[in-house]
Structures are given as structure tokens and as C-alpha cells.
Scaffold this motif. Structure first.
Motif, PDB file in Angstrom:
ATOM      1  N   ASP A  23       1.510 -12.188   9.061  1.00  0.00           N
ATOM      2  CA  ASP A  23       2.234 -11.462  10.100  1.00  0.00           C
ATOM      3  C   ASP A  23       3.064 -10.324   9.494  1.00  0.00           C
ATOM      4  O   ASP A  23       3.153  -9.234  10.076  1.00  0.00           O
ATOM      5  N   ALA A  24       3.668 -10.591   8.332  1.00  0.00           N
ATOM      6  CA  ALA A  24       4.487  -9.570   7.683  1.00  0.00           C
ATOM      7  C   ALA A  24       3.638  -8.378   7.273  1.00  0.00           C
ATOM      8  O   ALA A  24       4.042  -7.218   7.436  1.00  0.00           O
ATOM      9  N   VAL A  25       2.454  -8.655   6.750  1.00  0.00           N
ATOM     10  CA  VAL A  25       1.537  -7.580   6.353  1.00  0.00           C
ATOM     11  C   VAL A  25       1.097  -6.778   7.575  1.00  0.00           C
ATOM     12  O   VAL A  25       1.089  -5.541   7.566  1.00  0.00           O
ATOM     13  N   LYS A  26       0.772  -7.482   8.631  1.00  0.00           N
ATOM     14  CA  LYS A  26       0.283  -6.834   9.848  1.00  0.00           C
ATOM     15  C   LYS A  26       1.358  -6.005  10.527  1.00  0.00           C
ATOM     16  O   LYS A  26       1.083  -4.911  11.060  1.00  0.00           O
ATOM     17  N   ASN A  27       2.591  -6.478  10.496  1.00  0.00           N
ATOM     18  CA  ASN A  27       3.664  -5.844  11.264  1.00  0.00           C
ATOM     19  C   ASN A  27       4.565  -4.925  10.451  1.00  0.00           C
ATOM     20  O   ASN A  27       5.501  -4.336  11.009  1.00  0.00           O
ATOM     21  N   LEU A  28       4.321  -4.787   9.158  1.00  0.00           N
ATOM     22  CA  LEU A  28       5.172  -3.926   8.353  1.00  0.00           C
ATOM     23  C   LEU A  28       5.097  -2.492   8.880  1.00  0.00           C
ATOM     24  O   LEU A  28       4.006  -1.950   9.064  1.00  0.00           O
ATOM     25  N   PRO A  29       6.236  -1.865   9.127  1.00  0.00           N
ATOM     26  CA  PRO A  29       6.255  -0.529   9.747  1.00  0.00           C
ATOM     27  C   PRO A  29       5.926   0.590   8.758  1.00  0.00           C
ATOM     28  O   PRO A  29       6.818   1.274   8.260  1.00  0.00           O
ATOM     29  N   VAL A  30       4.646   0.778   8.475  1.00  0.00           N
ATOM     30  CA  VAL A  30       4.224   1.831   7.555  1.00  0.00           C
ATOM     31  C   VAL A  30       4.247   3.168   8.289  1.00  0.00           C
ATOM     32  O   VAL A  30       3.636   3.317   9.354  1.00  0.00           O
ATOM     33  N   GLU A  31       4.954   4.132   7.723  1.00  0.00           N
ATOM     34  CA  GLU A  31       5.079   5.441   8.350  1.00  0.00           C
ATOM     35  C   GLU A  31       4.307   6.493   7.559  1.00  0.00           C
ATOM     36  O   GLU A  31       4.059   6.341   6.366  1.00  0.00           O
ATOM     37  N   GLY A  32       3.937   7.576   8.253  1.00  0.00           N
ATOM     38  CA  GLY A  32       3.288   8.698   7.579  1.00  0.00           C
ATOM     39  C   GLY A  32       1.816   8.840   7.921  1.00  0.00           C
ATOM     40  O   GLY A  32       1.144   7.865   8.260  1.00  0.00           O
ATOM     41  N   ASN A  33       1.337  10.069   7.819  1.00  0.00           N
ATOM     42  CA  ASN A  33      -0.065  10.361   8.095  1.00  0.00           C
ATOM     43  C   ASN A  33      -0.898  10.505   6.823  1.00  0.00           C
ATOM     44  O   ASN A  33      -2.090  10.244   6.823  1.00  0.00           O
ATOM     45  N   THR A  34      -0.268  10.921   5.750  1.00  0.00           N
ATOM     46  CA  THR A  34      -0.989  11.082   4.489  1.00  0.00           C
ATOM     47  C   THR A  34      -0.854   9.812   3.656  1.00  0.00           C
ATOM     48  O   THR A  34       0.048   8.990   3.878  1.00  0.00           O
ATOM     49  N   ARG A  35      -1.736   9.657   2.678  1.00  0.00           N
ATOM     50  CA  ARG A  35      -1.670   8.487   1.806  1.00  0.00           C
ATOM     51  C   ARG A  35      -0.355   8.478   1.034  1.00  0.00           C
ATOM     52  O   ARG A  35       0.246   7.421   0.845  1.00  0.00           O
ATOM     53  N   TYR A  36       0.088   9.637   0.595  1.00  0.00           N
ATOM     54  CA  TYR A  36       1.355   9.730  -0.127  1.00  0.00           C
ATOM     55  C   TYR A  36       2.505   9.216   0.739  1.00  0.00           C
ATOM     56  O   TYR A  36       3.331   8.418   0.289  1.00  0.00           O
ATOM     57  N   GLU A  37       2.574   9.664   1.989  1.00  0.00           N
ATOM     58  CA  GLU A  37       3.647   9.255   2.885  1.00  0.00           C
ATOM     59  C   GLU A  37       3.597   7.754   3.155  1.00  0.00           C
ATOM     60  O   GLU A  37       4.639   7.094   3.226  1.00  0.00           O
ATOM     61  N   GLN A  38       2.390   7.219   3.308  1.00  0.00           N
ATOM     62  CA  GLN A  38       2.247   5.789   3.573  1.00  0.00           C
ATOM     63  C   GLN A  38       2.670   4.955   2.369  1.00  0.00           C
ATOM     64  O   GLN A  38       3.380   3.953   2.511  1.00  0.00           O
ATOM     65  N   LEU A  39       2.269   5.376   1.172  1.00  0.00           N
ATOM     66  CA  LEU A  39       2.646   4.640  -0.037  1.00  0.00           C
ATOM     67  C   LEU A  39       4.156   4.696  -0.262  1.00  0.00           C
ATOM     68  O   LEU A  39       4.762   3.702  -0.674  1.00  0.00           O
ATOM     69  N   LYS A  40       4.745   5.834   0.007  1.00  0.00           N
ATOM     70  CA  LYS A  40       6.196   5.956  -0.129  1.00  0.00           C
ATOM     71  C   LYS A  40       6.892   5.046   0.875  1.00  0.00           C
ATOM     72  O   LYS A  40       7.913   4.413   0.562  1.00  0.00           O
ATOM     73  N   SER A  41       6.355   4.946   2.075  1.00  0.00           N
ATOM     74  CA  SER A  41       6.916   4.087   3.101  1.00  0.00           C
ATOM     75  C   SER A  41       6.859   2.616   2.671  1.00  0.00           C
ATOM     76  O   SER A  41       7.835   1.873   2.834  1.00  0.00           O
ATOM     77  N   ILE A  42       5.729   2.197   2.103  1.00  0.00           N
ATOM     78  CA  ILE A  42       5.582   0.815   1.622  1.00  0.00           C
ATOM     79  C   ILE A  42       6.555   0.566   0.472  1.00  0.00           C
ATOM     80  O   ILE A  42       7.244  -0.463   0.424  1.00  0.00           O
ATOM     81  N   HIS A  43       6.575   1.499  -0.457  1.00  0.00           N
ATOM     82  CA  HIS A  43       7.473   1.423  -1.616  1.00  0.00           C
ATOM     83  C   HIS A  43       8.919   1.245  -1.166  1.00  0.00           C
ATOM     84  O   HIS A  43       9.642   0.345  -1.622  1.00  0.00           O
ATOM     85  N   ASP A  44       9.372   2.095  -0.246  1.00  0.00           N
ATOM     86  CA  ASP A  44      10.761   2.069   0.205  1.00  0.00           C
ATOM     87  C   ASP A  44      11.074   0.790   0.980  1.00  0.00           C
ATOM     88  O   ASP A  44      12.164   0.218   0.840  1.00  0.00           O
ATOM     89  N   TYR A  45      10.125   0.347   1.798  1.00  0.00           N
ATOM     90  CA  TYR A  45      10.362  -0.851   2.602  1.00  0.00           C
ATOM     91  C   TYR A  45      10.559  -2.077   1.717  1.00  0.00           C
ATOM     92  O   TYR A  45      11.534  -2.825   1.869  1.00  0.00           O
ATOM     93  N   ILE A  46       9.637  -2.289   0.779  1.00  0.00           N
ATOM     94  CA  ILE A  46       9.725  -3.474  -0.071  1.00  0.00           C
ATOM     95  C   ILE A  46      10.969  -3.430  -0.948  1.00  0.00           C
ATOM     96  O   ILE A  46      11.688  -4.424  -1.087  1.00  0.00           O
ATOM     97  N   CYS A  47      11.260  -2.259  -1.533  1.00  0.00           N
ATOM     98  CA  CYS A  47      12.435  -2.138  -2.389  1.00  0.00           C
ATOM     99  C   CYS A  47      13.730  -2.364  -1.617  1.00  0.00           C
ATOM    100  O   CYS A  47      14.709  -2.874  -2.161  1.00  0.00           O
ATOM    101  N   SER A  48      13.749  -1.971  -0.354  1.00  0.00           N
ATOM    102  CA  SER A  48      14.944  -2.156   0.471  1.00  0.00           C
ATOM    103  C   SER A  48      15.033  -3.572   1.033  1.00  0.00           C
ATOM    104  O   SER A  48      16.130  -4.106   1.213  1.00  0.00           O
TER     105      SER A  48
END
Length: 235
Positions: A23-48
């Protein structure tokens, strides 16, 4: 004899946490349209969301990165890969930095960008917070061999298993949408960029990001002047 990890308490607990993780994987709020933006969103979410804690019940599991905070490098890297896998972003786990003295090792990720090259990400070392902090940096986000491998030594052997890792790009990934003056690639130009470049010009630290803001091939006081003009809205 196979057995469930003691932190789960029972087989029913295992299955419950398996669903929580899905559920956490499915519902994680990944933002961005480019791969860079999405990876940064994942990076920031987990670190926070999580923090480094070797004593956490799920420290070595993706559960510690995505479900119940408290993680070590393995959890950071596995959580990051699970999200990347769900988005079809090529991502692998990398082990290394083995220490015979302390009997410890480290884990991080390689991800493939649209240019076909692989870049390194180390969420553990980018998460500077404790249980009450929220500080995130990008010193080890989408880096190339020239800077990343100065502090990371991959190992192709783990127990009886042998790994072949993708070849790392020579230098860091630079998104096409990077703002002029956004030295640390956090999506904005602010005093943090100016402070970093000032330290670089003064040789206070070894530079991780390029501070050649005016693109003249060198990092010097002219870049600091250029950055100040950007911050003051003069450029």
C-alpha cells in the motif's frame, strides 16, 4: 529452518506488513513529469519520512523506509528501488564499502536515466536528520563516477553470490530544466547556492556541484557576483 523475522511476531504479522508495504508503494505521492523530477520526489519523500536508526525493528527492511520510520542503508536502498520498480524506472541495489575491522558494509542504488546512462543515488548519506530532524541534501543524488566513487567502493561479491553492476556515468546527471544558479539542484535559486559556491571559491570544501554559474570555464568570484545578481532579481 525458515522462520519469520522476530519483529513481525507471527505469520499473520508478516502478511499484514506485506500489505502495508504494498500500500505504501502504491500510494506514495510521487510528483513530477520527468524521470529526474520523479526520482527527486522519491528521494525527498523517503529522506523526510524516515531517519537513520540502527536499533529500529525494521531497520534492514523497506518497511523501515516506507511504513514504520527507522532505517539503515539497506532499508533506504530497498525502499527506493521498490518505488522505482513500480514506475518502471530501471534501478539496482549496489553493495560495497566493506570493512573487515567493523564487519560492516553499505548499500546504495544505481538508476538509469533517459540518456541511457546509469547514475548513483545514496539516500542514506543524503538524509542528515535524526528522529526529529528534516534536513535533506543532494550530495549523492544522480552522481557519476568522478565524485561518487571517491567515497563508494562497489563489491561484486556478497557471500556466494556474484553481481555485475551497470557501468556508472562519468559525471553527474544534469537535468535540462536546471535553473541558472540552482547549484544544488533543489529546484530553486536561494542563499544556499550562494553559501555553497562561496565555500567552493574559498576552497573551504571539495566541490560536489559545479559553481561555474556564468559558464566561463572556471569557478571564481565572478560566479558569486553573478549569483548575487540572480538573487537580487537583476538578471
Amino acid at each position: 529452518t525458515p522462520a519469520y523475522f522476530r519483529s513481525y511476531g507471527s505469520l499473520d504479522g508478516v502478511m499484514a506488513y506485506k500489505q502495508k508495504l504494498a500500500d505504501a508503494v502504491k500510494n506514495l505521492p510521487v510528483e513530477g513529469n520527468t524521470r529526474y523530477e520523479q526520482l527527486k520526489s522519491i528521494h525527498d519523500y523517503i529522506c523526510s519520512y524516515t531517519y537513520y536508526d540502527i536499533g529500529s525493528p525494521f531497520a534492514s527492511s523497506a518497511v523501515g523506509a516506507l511504513v514504520e520510520p527507522g532505517a539503515v542503508c539497506e532499508a533506504y536502498a530497498e525502499g527506493f528501488k521498490l518505488i522505482c520498480d513500480s514506475l518502471d524506472i530501471p534501478c539496482v541495489l549496489v553493495v560495497g564499502n566493506f570493512s573487515d575491522q567493523s564487519d560492516e558494509a553499505h548499500m546504495w542504488n544505481y538508476v538509469q536515466m533517459e540518456d541511457g546512462k546509469w547514475y548513483a543515488v545514496d539516500l542514506t548519506w543524503d538524509d542528515l536528520d535524526g528522529s526529529g530532524g528534516q534536513e535533506v541534501k543532494y550530495q549523492y543524488f544522480l552522481k557519476g563516477a568522478d565524485t561518487f566513487l571517491t567515497a563508494h567502493t562497489p563489491s561484486g561479491e556478497l557471500g556466494y553470490t556474484t553481481f555485475t553492476y551497470p557501468e556508472l556515468a562519468e559525471s553527474a546527471y544534469v537535468p535540462e530544466t536546471t535553473l541558472v544558479g540552482d547549484v544544488n539542484h533543489d529546484g530553486k535559486v536561494n542563499t544556499a547556492d550562494l553559501v555553497y559556491c562561496t565555500k567552493t571559491v574559498l576552497a573551504v570544501h571539495k566541490p560536489v556541484y559545479s559553481c561555474d554559474v556564468d559558464n566561463d570555464g572556471t569557478t571564481d568570484a565572478f560566479d558569486l557576483v553573478y549569483l548575487r545578481k540572480i538573487l537580487l532579481g537583476l538578471i
